[in-house]
Design an enzyme around this catalytic site. Sequence first.
Site, PDB file in Angstrom:
ATOM      1  N   HIS A 120      12.801 -42.861 -52.495  1.00 38.92           N
ATOM      2  CA  HIS A 120      13.840 -43.629 -51.640  1.00 38.92           C
ATOM      3  C   HIS A 120      14.988 -42.866 -51.193  1.00 38.92           C
ATOM      4  O   HIS A 120      15.579 -42.963 -50.132  1.00 38.92           O
ATOM      5  CB  HIS A 120      13.774 -45.074 -51.832  1.00 38.92           C
ATOM      6  CG  HIS A 120      14.591 -45.967 -51.017  1.00 38.92           C
ATOM      7  ND1 HIS A 120      13.876 -47.056 -50.244  1.00 38.92           N
ATOM      8  CD2 HIS A 120      15.913 -46.173 -50.763  1.00 38.92           C
ATOM      9  CE1 HIS A 120      14.869 -47.710 -49.498  1.00 38.92           C
ATOM     10  NE2 HIS A 120      15.931 -47.349 -49.715  1.00 38.92           N
ATOM     11  N   GLU A 121      15.825 -42.840 -52.300  1.00 40.99           N
ATOM     12  CA  GLU A 121      17.395 -41.964 -52.076  1.00 40.99           C
ATOM     13  C   GLU A 121      17.126 -40.627 -51.466  1.00 40.99           C
ATOM     14  O   GLU A 121      17.841 -40.197 -50.666  1.00 40.99           O
ATOM     15  CB  GLU A 121      17.881 -42.106 -53.512  1.00 40.99           C
ATOM     16  CG  GLU A 121      18.197 -43.594 -53.868  1.00 40.99           C
ATOM     17  CD  GLU A 121      18.846 -44.516 -53.001  1.00 40.99           C
ATOM     18  OE1 GLU A 121      19.576 -44.181 -52.018  1.00 40.99           O
ATOM     19  OE2 GLU A 121      18.362 -45.917 -53.117  1.00 40.99           O
TER      20      GLU A 121
ATOM     21  N   HIS B 102      16.733 -40.682 -47.995  1.00 45.36           N
ATOM     22  CA  HIS B 102      18.122 -41.278 -47.433  1.00 45.36           C
ATOM     23  C   HIS B 102      18.854 -39.624 -46.991  1.00 45.36           C
ATOM     24  O   HIS B 102      19.142 -39.421 -45.902  1.00 45.36           O
ATOM     25  CB  HIS B 102      19.076 -42.081 -48.163  1.00 45.36           C
ATOM     26  CG  HIS B 102      18.872 -43.238 -47.920  1.00 45.36           C
ATOM     27  ND1 HIS B 102      18.884 -44.067 -46.614  1.00 45.36           N
ATOM     28  CD2 HIS B 102      18.495 -44.542 -48.671  1.00 45.36           C
ATOM     29  CE1 HIS B 102      18.769 -45.373 -46.604  1.00 45.36           C
ATOM     30  NE2 HIS B 102      18.689 -45.818 -47.939  1.00 45.36           N
TER      31      HIS B 102
ATOM     32  N   CYS C 261      16.526 -52.185 -48.621  1.00 45.92           N
ATOM     33  CA  CYS C 261      17.485 -51.344 -48.543  1.00 45.92           C
ATOM     34  C   CYS C 261      18.854 -51.950 -47.987  1.00 45.92           C
ATOM     35  O   CYS C 261      18.655 -52.802 -46.768  1.00 45.92           O
ATOM     36  CB  CYS C 261      17.254 -50.166 -47.239  1.00 45.92           C
ATOM     37  SG  CYS C 261      18.364 -48.832 -47.368  1.00 45.92           S
TER      38      CYS C 261
END
Length: 182
Positions: A155-156, A159, A112
Amino acid sequence: MNDLADWKPELLGVDGRVLPVVTAPAEVLSRPGTEVDPTDPSIVQLAADLVATMRTSPGCVGLAAPQVGVGVQVFAVDVTEHPKTATLHGAFVLCNARVVEANRWRPGREGCMSVPDLTGDVKRAGRIVVEAVLPGTGTAVHLVTDAFEARALQHEIDHCAGKLFLDRVAGAHAVYQRKVYL
């Protein structure tokens, strides 16, 4: 609902700016982002900025608004050049994304930009269905994907929920120092 077949970042109609990426332990990375109005001009600009920033960062396949210091649920993804890509939707930006189906769980190594010195093994779904909204148009999309693109989306989305990949590793034994190539 539509898919991403006809959507391209250029349709945003604004030039993206390259923004600085914040790193852990920045507080914005650990707070859930707020939902957005995808037709708001500031969100359209942010979408273009995320694409521009992602494209200037070597090896970057996704970037979420919290990573540029903005606590909202918007992110860009483009896994076009990644060798582990199976299903490919090109470059796209999603707002208010939610995983509505997930299966075929597998571990995989992640890194990341907001945690530049570490990578880690994270178990993620190998096939997902995501519902979201496109910036600019406000069009709802239903996205089915797998393999590396599925991992990047999860993953996003993490976030945008205030989570880093480090929050998902099995333990310290699954965290590694990032290799630096000169």
